[in-house]
Design an enzyme around this catalytic site. Structure first.
Site, PDB file in Angstrom:
ATOM      1  N   ASP A  57      -3.611   5.728   6.486  1.00  0.00           N
ATOM      2  CA  ASP A  57      -4.044   6.987   7.094  1.00  0.00           C
ATOM      3  C   ASP A  57      -5.006   6.640   8.234  1.00  0.00           C
ATOM      4  O   ASP A  57      -4.578   6.357   9.344  1.00  0.00           O
ATOM      5  CB  ASP A  57      -4.684   7.831   5.982  1.00  0.00           C
ATOM      6  CG  ASP A  57      -5.163   9.185   6.443  1.00  0.00           C
ATOM      7  OD1 ASP A  57      -4.486   9.799   7.265  1.00  0.00           O
ATOM      8  OD2 ASP A  57      -6.218   9.649   5.972  1.00  0.00           O
ATOM      9  N   PHE A  89      -1.236  16.327   4.514  1.00  0.00           N
ATOM     10  CA  PHE A  89      -1.599  15.862   3.179  1.00  0.00           C
ATOM     11  C   PHE A  89      -0.381  15.893   2.263  1.00  0.00           C
ATOM     12  O   PHE A  89       0.298  16.910   2.144  1.00  0.00           O
ATOM     13  CB  PHE A  89      -2.729  16.702   2.586  1.00  0.00           C
ATOM     14  CG  PHE A  89      -3.219  16.128   1.293  1.00  0.00           C
ATOM     15  CD1 PHE A  89      -3.989  14.964   1.284  1.00  0.00           C
ATOM     16  CD2 PHE A  89      -2.871  16.701   0.084  1.00  0.00           C
ATOM     17  CE1 PHE A  89      -4.409  14.391   0.094  1.00  0.00           C
ATOM     18  CE2 PHE A  89      -3.296  16.140  -1.118  1.00  0.00           C
ATOM     19  CZ  PHE A  89      -4.069  14.979  -1.102  1.00  0.00           C
ATOM     20  N   GLU A  95       0.854  -1.199   0.000  1.00  0.00           N
ATOM     21  CA  GLU A  95       0.000   0.000   0.000  1.00  0.00           C
ATOM     22  C   GLU A  95       0.889   1.249   0.000  1.00  0.00           C
ATOM     23  O   GLU A  95       2.019   1.221   0.479  1.00  0.00           O
ATOM     24  CB  GLU A  95      -0.907  -0.076   1.245  1.00  0.00           C
ATOM     25  CG  GLU A  95      -1.823   1.090   1.489  1.00  0.00           C
ATOM     26  CD  GLU A  95      -2.833   1.357   0.388  1.00  0.00           C
ATOM     27  OE1 GLU A  95      -2.392   1.633  -0.741  1.00  0.00           O
ATOM     28  OE2 GLU A  95      -4.046   1.360   0.669  1.00  0.00           O
ATOM     29  N   ASP A  96       0.367   2.335  -0.548  1.00  0.00           N
ATOM     30  CA  ASP A  96       1.147   3.580  -0.545  1.00  0.00           C
ATOM     31  C   ASP A  96       1.150   4.215   0.843  1.00  0.00           C
ATOM     32  O   ASP A  96       2.186   4.627   1.353  1.00  0.00           O
ATOM     33  CB  ASP A  96       0.630   4.578  -1.601  1.00  0.00           C
ATOM     34  CG  ASP A  96      -0.876   4.841  -1.511  1.00  0.00           C
ATOM     35  OD1 ASP A  96      -1.563   4.212  -0.677  1.00  0.00           O
ATOM     36  OD2 ASP A  96      -1.377   5.685  -2.287  1.00  0.00           O
ATOM     37  N   ARG A 154       0.459  11.956  -9.286  1.00  0.00           N
ATOM     38  CA  ARG A 154       0.967  10.605  -9.012  1.00  0.00           C
ATOM     39  C   ARG A 154       2.322  10.370  -9.674  1.00  0.00           C
ATOM     40  O   ARG A 154       3.089   9.502  -9.255  1.00  0.00           O
ATOM     41  CB  ARG A 154      -0.003   9.547  -9.554  1.00  0.00           C
ATOM     42  CG  ARG A 154      -1.346   9.510  -8.850  1.00  0.00           C
ATOM     43  CD  ARG A 154      -2.071   8.227  -9.247  1.00  0.00           C
ATOM     44  NE  ARG A 154      -3.501   8.264  -8.982  1.00  0.00           N
ATOM     45  CZ  ARG A 154      -4.059   7.977  -7.808  1.00  0.00           C
ATOM     46  NH1 ARG A 154      -3.302   7.671  -6.783  1.00  0.00           N
ATOM     47  NH2 ARG A 154      -5.363   8.016  -7.666  1.00  0.00           N
TER      48      ARG A 154
HETATM   49  P1  IMP Z   1      -7.245   5.122   4.895  1.00  0.00           P
HETATM   50  O1  IMP Z   1      -8.298   4.129   4.577  1.00  0.00           O
HETATM   51  O2  IMP Z   1      -7.777   6.328   5.584  1.00  0.00           O
HETATM   52  O3  IMP Z   1      -6.054   4.517   5.627  1.00  0.00           O
HETATM   53  O4  IMP Z   1      -6.748   5.718   3.534  1.00  0.00           O
HETATM   54  C1  IMP Z   1      -5.807   5.142   2.769  1.00  0.00           C
HETATM   55  C2  IMP Z   1      -5.876   5.717   1.370  1.00  0.00           C
HETATM   56  O5  IMP Z   1      -6.191   7.120   1.369  1.00  0.00           O
HETATM   57  C3  IMP Z   1      -4.524   5.606   0.740  1.00  0.00           C
HETATM   58  O6  IMP Z   1      -4.394   4.388   0.052  1.00  0.00           O
HETATM   59  C4  IMP Z   1      -4.463   6.804  -0.179  1.00  0.00           C
HETATM   60  O7  IMP Z   1      -5.010   6.457  -1.427  1.00  0.00           O
HETATM   61  C5  IMP Z   1      -5.356   7.834   0.474  1.00  0.00           C
HETATM   62  N1  IMP Z   1      -4.559   8.831   1.244  1.00  0.00           N
HETATM   63  C6  IMP Z   1      -4.363   8.874   2.581  1.00  0.00           C
HETATM   64  N2  IMP Z   1      -3.597   9.922   2.936  1.00  0.00           N
HETATM   65  C7  IMP Z   1      -3.279  10.565   1.796  1.00  0.00           C
HETATM   66  C8  IMP Z   1      -2.462  11.720   1.507  1.00  0.00           C
HETATM   67  O8  IMP Z   1      -1.865  12.395   2.374  1.00  0.00           O
HETATM   68  N3  IMP Z   1      -2.363  12.062   0.188  1.00  0.00           N
HETATM   69  C9  IMP Z   1      -2.984  11.356  -0.809  1.00  0.00           C
HETATM   70  N4  IMP Z   1      -3.733  10.263  -0.587  1.00  0.00           N
HETATM   71  C10 IMP Z   1      -3.885   9.870   0.711  1.00  0.00           C
HETATM   72 MG    MG Z   2      -4.055   3.969  -1.824  1.00  0.00          MG
END
Ligand code: IMP
Ligand code: MG
Length: 197
Positions: free
Chosen positions: A120, A169, A116-117, A182
């Site tokens: 969050d 962010f 995963e990238d 990206r």
């Molecule tokens: P989560 O479900 O809240 O953990 O979100 C994860 C997904 O939200 C990641 O796979 C990203 O695609 C997106 N995301 C979370 N933080 C950022 C950020 O700072 N910049 C861009 N995309 C983000």
């Molecule tokens: Mg993602």
């Protein structure tokens, strides 16, 4: 996009900025630092899964550059597959995770590594872990390039973390702002929110 020297060549972190949708971003994690961590994580995975052929599961869209770089750096045999999930709209989590494309591969008895990238709130990963765990893999682990521990709202404990970062962010190296940015080779943070590292 308005971009000064960001697409290639040399970065001069103090002066360089990129602007998307009227928002200005400053350098945060350099491509060199990313590359070093990618190599370290790939080396750990190669050691851990020696003698097995793990299935790398890349979470689209954001993880594709990280997954490609990890995959290329593995020194063991491995396969790659893709799932497509969406939870973010603009700069914030929507709170619900949409599965746009699931995993078709059989994973029973296999070593599976989700790549995963960024984690969050952790909701995306928690949902995916639950789904894949119910399909009886031999092992299930998580490698994430970025981890925002302060934003975590789900029980997720990644096995491999490239960088722990504050809840700011960021864009670049797969991470987007409404689909853009990206392709930036480095990672950038929203201006005035954070110092470059
Ligand atoms: P989560 O479900 O809240 O953990 O979100 C994860 C997904 O939200 C990641 O796979 C990203 O695609 C997106 N995301 C979370 N933080 C950022 C950020 O700072 N910049 C861009 N995309 C983000
Ligand atoms: Mg993602």
């Amino acid at each position: 996009m308005k971009q000064d020297e960001a697409g290639g060549g040399t970065l001069s972190p103090a002066q360089t900025t990129v602007t998307y949708n009227g928002l200005t971003f400053v350098p945060f994690i350099s491509r060199q630092a990313i590359s070093e961590r990618v190599n370290e994580i790939a080396a750990s995975l190669s050691r851990r899964f020696e003698g097995s052929v793990p299935l790398i599961v890349c979470v689209l869209n954001g993880a594709f550059p990280f997954a490609a770089d990890i995959f290329r750096s593995l020194t063991i045999d491995a396969e790659i597959a893709f799932v497509r999930l969406k939870s973010y709209d603009g700069m914030s989590s929507t709170g619900s995770v949409k599965q746009l494309q699931g995993l078709n591969e059989e994973i029973e008895g296999r070593d599976v590594v989700i790549v995963e990238d960024i984690i969050d709130t952790g909701r995306t990963m928690a949902g995916l872990l639950k789904d894949l765990a119910s399909r009886s893999p031999r092992s299930l682990s998580v490698a994430t390039l970025l981890f925002k521990p302060d934003a975590l709202q789900a029980e997720v404990n990644p096995d491999y973390v490239g960088f722990e970062i504050p809840s700011k962010f960021i864009i670049g190296y797969g991470l987007d702002l409404d689909g853009l940015a990206r392709n930036l080779p480095d990672i950038w943070v929203l201006h005035e929110e954070c110092q470059a590292v």
